[in-house]
Enzyme design. Structure first.
Site, PDB file in Angstrom:
ATOM      1  N   HIS A 134       0.825  -1.217   0.000  1.00  0.00           N
ATOM      2  CA  HIS A 134       0.000   0.000   0.000  1.00  0.00           C
ATOM      3  C   HIS A 134       0.858   1.265   0.000  1.00  0.00           C
ATOM      4  CE1 HIS A 134      -2.920   2.900   1.780  1.00  0.00           C
ATOM      5  NE2 HIS A 134      -3.821   2.134   1.174  1.00  0.00           N
ATOM      6  N   ASP A 206       0.937  -5.573   7.374  1.00  0.00           N
ATOM      7  CA  ASP A 206      -0.201  -4.648   7.320  1.00  0.00           C
ATOM      8  C   ASP A 206      -1.450  -5.513   7.138  1.00  0.00           C
ATOM      9  OD1 ASP A 206      -2.277  -3.005   6.399  1.00  0.00           O
ATOM     10  OD2 ASP A 206      -0.882  -1.586   5.461  1.00  0.00           O
TER      11      ASP A 206
HETATM   12  C1  LIG Z   1      -6.716   1.249   3.859  1.00  0.00           C
HETATM   13  C2  LIG Z   1      -5.329   0.796   4.044  1.00  0.00           C
HETATM   14  C3  LIG Z   1      -4.444   1.483   4.871  1.00  0.00           C
HETATM   15  C4  LIG Z   1      -4.781   2.813   5.491  1.00  0.00           C
HETATM   16  O1  LIG Z   1      -5.718   2.691   6.514  1.00  0.00           O
HETATM   17  P1  LIG Z   1      -6.593   3.967   6.898  1.00  0.00           P
HETATM   18  O2  LIG Z   1      -7.023   3.686   8.294  1.00  0.00           O
HETATM   19  O3  LIG Z   1      -7.715   4.017   5.929  1.00  0.00           O
HETATM   20  O4  LIG Z   1      -5.699   5.161   6.796  1.00  0.00           O
HETATM   21  C5  LIG Z   1      -3.195   0.960   5.074  1.00  0.00           C
HETATM   22  N1  LIG Z   1      -2.815  -0.178   4.472  1.00  0.00           N
HETATM   23  C6  LIG Z   1      -3.625  -0.861   3.658  1.00  0.00           C
HETATM   24  C7  LIG Z   1      -3.151  -2.107   3.024  1.00  0.00           C
HETATM   25  C8  LIG Z   1      -4.902  -0.383   3.402  1.00  0.00           C
HETATM   26  O5  LIG Z   1      -5.701  -1.027   2.565  1.00  0.00           O
END
Ligand SMILES: *Cc1c(COP(=O)(O)O)cnc(C)c1O
Length: 373
Positions: A134, A206
């Protein structure tokens, strides 16, 4: 000066427009799996609210209670007076779900990544990332000023080779997603953990699209994620050993220099995590819905709630999305730079709230549009 800025912006926008890459906002109201935009009520296959908790009355009520008790905003950063007592409760729930010693909330998942990664790695270190990571993982890596190298998507042998070629370095941090946000596939976590163990590297994951949907049995010592997807609320988190969490409290800039999460969000997230920890039927329903669609549409067995249909050029993805919208389905087209050039796609995100009849009708439409293409 104004004219110069306007000229600059207009030219940039025209360039995006010419490549079918210009995006714009579309006010949308959501209720369960329904989304209303332009007076049209559509069945949404584009939310990340996989369990339907974002519009669950119990979750909303818990948010309202918290706002009544603690106010609309936190009033300061958590290290000053913004540490609303609910933070600790939500962190305890996250640590319990992930099986880590501790957890720390951030303002969002984006802020968690850009805050935590620069604490874990610095200029003498190397960060090795899955190439489909991401945008905020790339941003965090860039802010760390470590050397950043990408490995081919889910290719552990390539990651090993990159790690060997990167020497010498002080430390190595390998980062990947548990469930890839635009492809819905899953990382080989056990193999990456073994690679890290052999090379004294650290693994960070993540789990934005995994929490509440996938029980990953995740071996990574550092696990970040978000409360804005299956938890239906907002906010990011990092789970890990207590000592690392204590260090993040002191050193992560996007934690120290920003206001704590609003009480409504904390109350809602607390209730949503309670439901996630206890209601396994919801997660099973999401995956069953994704599997049903893939079977009907002749696609590979899904690994998560996310199913991509890769169409190639941006205009093809936009046209396909518009045709589905005319049939009552909201399936947004995902275009570069969110995905690599030439891989514009529809991204179907399944929810526990989708009804079987709607999934069947969606698959029929997808099949007939594909047959006609
Ligand atoms: C959506 C997302 C984020 C960011 O999260 P938010 O709380 O929306 O800022 C980080 N990593 C991945 C893989 C995502 O899909």
């Amino acid at each position: 000066m104004d004219a110069e800025i306007i000229g600059f912006a207009t030219e940039k926008l025209a360039n995006l427009e010419a490549r079918d890459l210009r995006r714009s906002l579309k006010p949308t109201s959501r209720r369960g799996a329904a989304a209303t935009r332009d007076d049209d009520t559509l069945i949404s296959f584009s939310d990340n609210d996989y369990l339907g908790l974002g519009t669950e009355p119990e979750v909303i009520a818990a948010g309202i209670d918290a706002a009544k008790k603690f106010g609309a905003g936190a009033g300061a950063s958590r290290l000053v007076t913004g540490d609303v007592p609910l933070n600790q409760r939500v962190e305890d729930r996250l640590a319990a779900i992930k099986g880590t010693e501790a957890a720390l909330l951030f303002g969002s998942g984006y802020l968690a990544n850009i805050g935590a990664i620069p604490v874990l790695a610095g200029p003498e270190d190397v960060i090795i990332l899955d190439e489909l990571s991401h945008s905020c993982i790339h941003a965090g890596a860039a802010l760390s000023r470590a050397r950043v190298i990408r490995f081919r998507h889910n290719d552990v042998d390539h990651a090993a080779q990159v790690l060997r070629d990167a020497a010498p370095f002080r430390r190595a941090l390998i980062i990947t997603e548990t469930v890839f946000s635009m492809d819905g596939d899953r990382a080989p976590l056990q193999d990456l953990a073994a690679l890290c163990a052999n090379h004294h590297a650290w693994l960070m994951t993540d789990d934005a699209h995994g929490l509440g949907v996938i029980d990953a049995n995740n071996p990574a010592p550092v696990q970040m994620g978000t409360l804005s997807k299956a938890a239906g609320a907002y906010g990011g988190y990092v789970c890990g050993p207590q000592a690392l969490i204590d260090l993040l409290v002191n050193r992560a800039r996007s934690f120290v220099y920003t206001t704590g999460l609003p009480p409504f969000v904390l109350g809602a997230a607390d209730k949503a995590l309670e439901i996630i920890a206890s209601d396994k039927a919801r997660r099973e329903k999401v995956l069953a819905n994704a599997r049903l669609f893939c079977r009907l549409a002749g696609l590979d067995e899904p690994q998560s709630a996310i199913v991509p249909l890769i169409l190639g050029e941006a205009d093809a993805a936009l046209a396909f999305s518009a045709r589905l919208q005319a049939e009552g389905f909201l399936v947004t087209a995902i275009r570069p730079p969110t995905v690599p050039e030439g891989t514009a796609r529809l991204r179907f995100a399944f929810s526990a709230l989708h009804r079987e009849a709607d999934i069947r009708r969606l698959a029929e439409n997808v099949n007939s549009f594909r047959a006609a293409a």
